[in-house]
Write an enzyme that holds these catalytic residues in place. Structure first.
Site, PDB file in Angstrom:
ATOM      1  N   MET A  92       0.794  -1.233   0.000  1.00  0.00           N
ATOM      2  CA  MET A  92       0.000   0.000   0.000  1.00  0.00           C
ATOM      3  C   MET A  92       0.828   1.284   0.000  1.00  0.00           C
ATOM      4  O   MET A  92       0.291   2.355   0.252  1.00  0.00           O
ATOM      5  CB  MET A  92      -0.949   0.009   1.202  1.00  0.00           C
ATOM      6  CG  MET A  92      -2.095  -1.005   1.089  1.00  0.00           C
ATOM      7  SD  MET A  92      -3.115  -0.761  -0.386  1.00  0.00           S
ATOM      8  CE  MET A  92      -4.000   0.724   0.083  1.00  0.00           C
ATOM      9  N   ASN A 109       2.354  -6.379 -10.235  1.00  0.00           N
ATOM     10  CA  ASN A 109       1.285  -6.040  -9.287  1.00  0.00           C
ATOM     11  C   ASN A 109      -0.027  -6.688  -9.743  1.00  0.00           C
ATOM     12  O   ASN A 109      -0.197  -7.016 -10.914  1.00  0.00           O
ATOM     13  CB  ASN A 109       1.104  -4.513  -9.249  1.00  0.00           C
ATOM     14  CG  ASN A 109       0.117  -4.082  -8.183  1.00  0.00           C
ATOM     15  OD1 ASN A 109       0.052  -4.653  -7.089  1.00  0.00           O
ATOM     16  ND2 ASN A 109      -0.681  -3.079  -8.493  1.00  0.00           N
ATOM     17  N   HIS A 111      -4.227  -5.775  -9.467  1.00  0.00           N
ATOM     18  CA  HIS A 111      -5.168  -4.700  -9.122  1.00  0.00           C
ATOM     19  C   HIS A 111      -6.586  -5.233  -9.338  1.00  0.00           C
ATOM     20  O   HIS A 111      -6.859  -5.867 -10.359  1.00  0.00           O
ATOM     21  CB  HIS A 111      -4.912  -3.486 -10.016  1.00  0.00           C
ATOM     22  CG  HIS A 111      -5.795  -2.324  -9.700  1.00  0.00           C
ATOM     23  ND1 HIS A 111      -5.561  -1.500  -8.613  1.00  0.00           N
ATOM     24  CD2 HIS A 111      -6.925  -1.872 -10.291  1.00  0.00           C
ATOM     25  CE1 HIS A 111      -6.519  -0.580  -8.565  1.00  0.00           C
ATOM     26  NE2 HIS A 111      -7.348  -0.777  -9.570  1.00  0.00           N
ATOM     27  N   GLY A 145       6.141   6.184 -12.727  1.00  0.00           N
ATOM     28  CA  GLY A 145       5.218   7.298 -12.906  1.00  0.00           C
ATOM     29  C   GLY A 145       3.769   6.914 -13.085  1.00  0.00           C
ATOM     30  O   GLY A 145       2.920   7.785 -13.277  1.00  0.00           O
ATOM     31  N   VAL A 147       1.104   4.285 -11.295  1.00  0.00           N
ATOM     32  CA  VAL A 147       0.937   3.240 -10.284  1.00  0.00           C
ATOM     33  C   VAL A 147       0.238   1.999 -10.836  1.00  0.00           C
ATOM     34  O   VAL A 147       0.704   0.884 -10.656  1.00  0.00           O
ATOM     35  CB  VAL A 147       0.125   3.777  -9.082  1.00  0.00           C
ATOM     36  CG1 VAL A 147      -0.045   2.701  -8.028  1.00  0.00           C
ATOM     37  CG2 VAL A 147       0.800   4.992  -8.498  1.00  0.00           C
ATOM     38  N   ALA A 176     -11.146 -14.598  -7.811  1.00  0.00           N
ATOM     39  CA  ALA A 176     -10.505 -14.653  -9.135  1.00  0.00           C
ATOM     40  C   ALA A 176      -9.016 -14.294  -9.027  1.00  0.00           C
ATOM     41  O   ALA A 176      -8.167 -14.890  -9.703  1.00  0.00           O
ATOM     42  CB  ALA A 176     -11.219 -13.697 -10.093  1.00  0.00           C
TER      43      ALA A 176
HETATM   44  C1  GRF Z   1      -6.111  -7.256  -3.366  1.00  0.00           C
HETATM   45  O1  GRF Z   1      -7.427  -6.972  -3.720  1.00  0.00           O
HETATM   46  C2  GRF Z   1      -5.169  -6.792  -4.442  1.00  0.00           C
HETATM   47  O2  GRF Z   1      -5.704  -6.862  -5.722  1.00  0.00           O
HETATM   48  C3  GRF Z   1      -4.937  -5.339  -4.078  1.00  0.00           C
HETATM   49  O3  GRF Z   1      -4.884  -5.337  -2.666  1.00  0.00           O
HETATM   50  C4  GRF Z   1      -5.651  -6.427  -2.158  1.00  0.00           C
HETATM   51  C5  GRF Z   1      -4.742  -7.202  -1.255  1.00  0.00           C
HETATM   52  O4  GRF Z   1      -5.421  -8.208  -0.549  1.00  0.00           O
HETATM   53  N1  GRF Z   1      -3.738  -4.832  -4.704  1.00  0.00           N
HETATM   54  P1  GRF Z   1      -4.603  -9.318   0.219  1.00  0.00           P
HETATM   55  O5  GRF Z   1      -3.715  -8.608   1.248  1.00  0.00           O
HETATM   56  O6  GRF Z   1      -3.789 -10.090  -0.781  1.00  0.00           O
HETATM   57  O7  GRF Z   1      -5.629 -10.166   0.900  1.00  0.00           O
END
Ligand code: GRF
Length: 197
Positions: A92, A109, A111, A145, A147, A176
């Protein structure tokens, strides 16, 4: 460990369910992570890593340090652990451009939206507000640049139900994610393993 086992780190900040899915898929991926790094000392993800016997570290300071200074420490830690890939799983903290450049193209990553729709914070809320019929998750490379920009590597689609709440949609997408992330990481680390070349 096989001679060219992929060397990767997982970066976390919270719950760690994607970390759990990656750990469960370690045979498919070809190795356990060399290290799990958290931006928070109280992240439940750290317990998941410890229980699996994976080395853990916390990078949350030093207090008042710049993002660049913190990321330099993080990079040094990852290099020291002989890591070649950095897998973000709920990390985060915004990463500095220097860090992203140093690890590109092996910085990945996930998302919880179908990028390029709904980048940034609260993607499920954004999807419901826009009234889309389908959402999902995206695995992508992280580029300097931007995210949630970068090359899209894989996506999974889920339906949005008429009576969905943010929590219900998030749970459907998370299931998913737990399928898509391990299979995509396994494919990438097998096909782009730098130590095998
Ligand atoms: C997930 O939804 C991921 O896509 C996002 O942050 C959340 C992390 O959840 N980037 P977890 O810590 O893996 O349970």
């Amino acid at each position: 460990m096989p001679p060219h086992a992929p060397a990767y780190a997982v970066l976390v900040s919270g719950r760690g369910s994607n970390l759990g899915a990656l750990l469960a898929a370690h045979e498919q991926i070809g190795a356990m992570p060399r290290i799990v790094v958290s931006s928070r000392a109280d992240a439940p993800a750290l317990d998941i890593a410890r229980e699996a016997g994976v080395r853990v570290a916390v990078i949350d300071g030093p207090a008042g340090a710049s993002r660049e200074a913190r990321d330099a420490l993080l990079s040094a830690l990852l290099r020291d652990a002989d890591v070649e890939w950095v897998i973000l799983a709920g990390w985060m903290r915004i990463l500095s451009d220097g860090f992203v450049r140093a690890w590109y193209p092996r910085l990945i990553n996930i998302h919880p939206s179908l990028l390029p729709s709904f980048p940034g914070l609260h993607p499920h809320r954004q999807a419901l507000a826009r009234g889309v019929f389908f959402s999902g998750c995206t695995v992508h490379r992280v580029e300097p640049g931007d995210v949630d920009g970068g090359e899209i590597l894989a996506q999974a689609v889920v339906p949005v139900m008429p009576d969905d709440t943010e929590a219900a949609l998030a749970a459907r997408i998370l299931a998913a994610e737990h399928r898509l992330y391990p299979e995509t990481v396994a494919r990438l680390l097998r096909t782009e393993n730098p130590s095998a070349s």
